[in-house]
Design an enzyme around this catalytic site. Sequence first.
Site, PDB file in Angstrom:
ATOM      1  N   GLU A  99       0.838  -1.188   0.000  1.00  0.00           N
ATOM      2  CA  GLU A  99       0.000   0.000   0.000  1.00  0.00           C
ATOM      3  C   GLU A  99       0.881   1.248   0.000  1.00  0.00           C
ATOM      4  O   GLU A  99       1.947   1.279   0.618  1.00  0.00           O
ATOM      5  CB  GLU A  99      -0.931  -0.027   1.204  1.00  0.00           C
ATOM      6  CG  GLU A  99      -1.953  -1.135   1.033  1.00  0.00           C
ATOM      7  CD  GLU A  99      -2.945  -1.258   2.165  1.00  0.00           C
ATOM      8  OE1 GLU A  99      -4.117  -1.553   1.868  1.00  0.00           O
ATOM      9  OE2 GLU A  99      -2.577  -1.069   3.326  1.00  0.00           O
ATOM     10  N   CYS A 112       3.769   8.455   1.010  1.00  0.00           N
ATOM     11  CA  CYS A 112       4.304   7.470   1.951  1.00  0.00           C
ATOM     12  C   CYS A 112       4.489   6.143   1.220  1.00  0.00           C
ATOM     13  O   CYS A 112       3.533   5.527   0.779  1.00  0.00           O
ATOM     14  CB  CYS A 112       3.328   7.345   3.113  1.00  0.00           C
ATOM     15  SG  CYS A 112       3.855   6.172   4.352  1.00  0.00           S
ATOM     16  N   CYS A 119       6.622  -7.078   7.050  1.00  0.00           N
ATOM     17  CA  CYS A 119       7.805  -6.661   7.797  1.00  0.00           C
ATOM     18  C   CYS A 119       8.166  -7.782   8.763  1.00  0.00           C
ATOM     19  O   CYS A 119       7.283  -8.415   9.327  1.00  0.00           O
ATOM     20  CB  CYS A 119       7.514  -5.367   8.572  1.00  0.00           C
ATOM     21  SG  CYS A 119       8.959  -4.711   9.420  1.00  0.00           S
ATOM     22  N   CYS A 123       6.858  -5.240  15.529  1.00  0.00           N
ATOM     23  CA  CYS A 123       6.568  -4.256  16.571  1.00  0.00           C
ATOM     24  C   CYS A 123       5.118  -4.494  17.005  1.00  0.00           C
ATOM     25  O   CYS A 123       4.240  -4.689  16.155  1.00  0.00           O
ATOM     26  CB  CYS A 123       6.736  -2.835  16.037  1.00  0.00           C
ATOM     27  SG  CYS A 123       8.419  -2.548  15.457  1.00  0.00           S
ATOM     28  N   CYS A 126       2.059  -2.414  15.596  1.00  0.00           N
ATOM     29  CA  CYS A 126       2.008  -2.133  14.153  1.00  0.00           C
ATOM     30  C   CYS A 126       1.337  -3.267  13.400  1.00  0.00           C
ATOM     31  O   CYS A 126       1.693  -4.431  13.557  1.00  0.00           O
ATOM     32  CB  CYS A 126       3.430  -1.939  13.622  1.00  0.00           C
ATOM     33  SG  CYS A 126       3.505  -1.769  11.831  1.00  0.00           S
ATOM     34  N   GLU A 178      10.719  -2.459   6.699  1.00  0.00           N
ATOM     35  CA  GLU A 178      11.868  -1.797   7.310  1.00  0.00           C
ATOM     36  C   GLU A 178      12.867  -1.472   6.191  1.00  0.00           C
ATOM     37  O   GLU A 178      13.541  -2.374   5.675  1.00  0.00           O
ATOM     38  CB  GLU A 178      12.483  -2.726   8.367  1.00  0.00           C
ATOM     39  CG  GLU A 178      13.834  -2.275   8.889  1.00  0.00           C
ATOM     40  CD  GLU A 178      13.887  -0.821   9.328  1.00  0.00           C
ATOM     41  OE1 GLU A 178      13.108  -0.418  10.195  1.00  0.00           O
ATOM     42  OE2 GLU A 178      14.717  -0.073   8.774  1.00  0.00           O
ATOM     43  N   SER A 231      12.055   5.442  14.760  1.00  0.00           N
ATOM     44  CA  SER A 231      10.864   5.032  15.513  1.00  0.00           C
ATOM     45  C   SER A 231      11.299   4.695  16.933  1.00  0.00           C
ATOM     46  O   SER A 231      11.706   3.577  17.206  1.00  0.00           O
ATOM     47  CB  SER A 231      10.231   3.805  14.852  1.00  0.00           C
ATOM     48  OG  SER A 231       9.740   4.161  13.588  1.00  0.00           O
ATOM     49  N   CYS A 351      -0.722   5.802   9.823  1.00  0.00           N
ATOM     50  CA  CYS A 351       0.505   5.069  10.189  1.00  0.00           C
ATOM     51  C   CYS A 351       0.169   3.748  10.846  1.00  0.00           C
ATOM     52  O   CYS A 351      -0.634   3.688  11.759  1.00  0.00           O
ATOM     53  CB  CYS A 351       1.312   5.815  11.254  1.00  0.00           C
ATOM     54  SG  CYS A 351       1.744   7.450  10.857  1.00  0.00           S
TER      55      CYS A 351
HETATM   56  N1  SAH Z   1       9.611   0.214   9.529  1.00  0.00           N
HETATM   57  C1  SAH Z   1       9.888   1.594   9.604  1.00  0.00           C
HETATM   58  C2  SAH Z   1       9.010   2.449   8.705  1.00  0.00           C
HETATM   59  C3  SAH Z   1       7.537   2.132   8.627  1.00  0.00           C
HETATM   60  S1  SAH Z   1       6.519   2.446  10.015  1.00  0.00           S
HETATM   61  C4  SAH Z   1       9.785   2.072  11.026  1.00  0.00           C
HETATM   62  O1  SAH Z   1       9.295   1.341  11.868  1.00  0.00           O
HETATM   63  O2  SAH Z   1      10.238   3.183  11.279  1.00  0.00           O
HETATM   64  C5  SAH Z   1       6.236   4.208  10.016  1.00  0.00           C
HETATM   65  C6  SAH Z   1       5.915   4.770  11.392  1.00  0.00           C
HETATM   66  O3  SAH Z   1       4.574   4.416  11.807  1.00  0.00           O
HETATM   67  C7  SAH Z   1       6.840   4.230  12.460  1.00  0.00           C
HETATM   68  O4  SAH Z   1       7.255   5.244  13.319  1.00  0.00           O
HETATM   69  C8  SAH Z   1       5.951   3.265  13.162  1.00  0.00           C
HETATM   70  O5  SAH Z   1       6.443   2.993  14.423  1.00  0.00           O
HETATM   71  C9  SAH Z   1       4.638   3.987  13.148  1.00  0.00           C
HETATM   72  N2  SAH Z   1       3.492   3.111  13.466  1.00  0.00           N
HETATM   73  C10 SAH Z   1       3.380   1.786  13.263  1.00  0.00           C
HETATM   74  N3  SAH Z   1       2.166   1.331  13.675  1.00  0.00           N
HETATM   75  C11 SAH Z   1       1.492   2.397  14.148  1.00  0.00           C
HETATM   76  C12 SAH Z   1       0.171   2.568  14.676  1.00  0.00           C
HETATM   77  N4  SAH Z   1      -0.685   1.555  14.782  1.00  0.00           N
HETATM   78  N5  SAH Z   1      -0.202   3.815  15.046  1.00  0.00           N
HETATM   79  C13 SAH Z   1       0.651   4.863  14.889  1.00  0.00           C
HETATM   80  N6  SAH Z   1       1.890   4.759  14.378  1.00  0.00           N
HETATM   81  C14 SAH Z   1       2.322   3.540  14.012  1.00  0.00           C
HETATM   82 FE1  SF4 Z   2       8.061  -3.100  10.756  1.00  0.00          FE
HETATM   83 FE2  SF4 Z   2       8.122  -0.461  11.183  1.00  0.00          FE
HETATM   84 FE3  SF4 Z   2       5.870  -1.867  11.630  1.00  0.00          FE
HETATM   85 FE4  SF4 Z   2       7.983  -2.175  13.249  1.00  0.00          FE
HETATM   86  S1  SF4 Z   2       6.753  -0.304  12.964  1.00  0.00           S
HETATM   87  S2  SF4 Z   2       6.697  -3.832  12.387  1.00  0.00           S
HETATM   88  S3  SF4 Z   2       9.660  -1.979  11.820  1.00  0.00           S
HETATM   89  S4  SF4 Z   2       6.858  -1.549   9.658  1.00  0.00           S
END
Ligand code: SAH
Ligand code: SF4
Length: 375
Positions: A99, A112, A119, A123, A126, A178, A231, A351
């Site tokens: 996406e 974006c 991934c 996390c 996420c 990532e 992050s 996000c």
């Molecule tokens: N993998 C990379 C980039 C993609 S995530 C990373 O983790 O930085 C982009 C941003 O969205 C990151 O800061 C991530 O932590 C945040 N994110 C992920 N899930 C989220 C959620 N459910 N609500 C708000 N932010 C979130």
């Molecule tokens: Fe992957 Fe970024 Fe989501 Fe963590 S926050 S699971 S590194 S996409």
Amino acid sequence: MDSTAKTHLVGLDRHELAELCRTLGVPDRQVKMRVEQLWNWVYLRGATDFDQLTTLSKDLRATLAENCDLARPEVVTQQISVDGTRKWLIRFAPGIEVETVFIPDEDRGTLCISSQVGCTLNCTFCHTGTQKLVRNLTAREIISQMLIAKDSLEEWPHLTDRDAARKITNIVMMGMGEPLYNFDNVKKALLIISDNEGLSLSKRRITLSTSGVVPEIERCGREIGVMLAISLHGTTDDIRDKLVPLNKKYPIKELLAACKKYPGLSNARRITFEYVMLKDVNDSLADAKRLVKLLSGIPAKINLIPFNPWPGSPYECSDWETIEAFAEVVNRAGYASPVRTPRGRDIMAACGQLKSESEKQRASERRKAANAAAE
Ligand code: SAH
Ligand code: SF4
């Protein structure tokens, strides 16, 4: 040659285009010129068909059409939010989908982009991290996301006035995946995207977000030279270990030491620290104070992200008053407007929500297939 063996021009750098020209029999003395012409058609004008390449001879166009490919990947769906945010579900191959999200604002338009399907990092807050299937995207697939957005926004030179403002003014590698686990392809794609004679988006307007792959951070600055976002999400290793499991490998101290050494870092080129607000998990005033203390000495911006829930997510977003109180501490420490407004929530484009539509789509396709089979 069967079509699967065709070389796709999107994703090739100048060196590879030159090789291709030679392979296709372009005389040596013409190679440089042909490379510039192809570069122009593919990356500046967004051509999707060899017939459009009118500066090339008919013969060369025919040879290219026979051996190469210029078509866009399939756009499965495009959704537009009430706030103008757009989201595309793009399919590169069966089951290989990502996406891409466009977020228009008064003074900018941010695209974006995803770097992987799914991934591996899991996390816990996420949605992308819960997706099982993972594969790196190729440079072509990363760049194609921008090309598809430009098609949809009609942002090509032959479609807009010469003086029309750009719609995509910024790119963030904050979609699925990532980016530093797919370093080579991300690097290649971003160097093409930032090339002055093509898509020409300034590196200062491209931000790569990482969950903290410490050994690649210095290289990211030196070899790609884009802005960095981290992050962070937790202010102690105990909390961060739970939220971002990669922290067990690269704890906060090592991560911040790598940030301090990020090439090109200055007050004009700060690192963005992202911090997702999770109710009763990381949102206390003590966390806020620890956060500003941790970042002292690093040219930084702080981005507080209200948690975007997804079906079955184990967390809740902090209350608004809690976010305001947290932001107040951050503000007083000299960081301006730190809270990020969630966009495109109605189309699950915010996000951390990416994946669900594709999963839903897949589920509905499975249903359709099952129904068809039952008929
Ligand atoms: N993998 C990379 C980039 C993609 S995530 C990373 O983790 O930085 C982009 C941003 O969205 C990151 O800061 C991530 O932590 C945040 N994110 C992920 N899930 C989220 C959620 N459910 N609500 C708000 N932010 C979130
Ligand atoms: Fe992957 Fe970024 Fe989501 Fe963590 S926050 S699971 S590194 S996409």
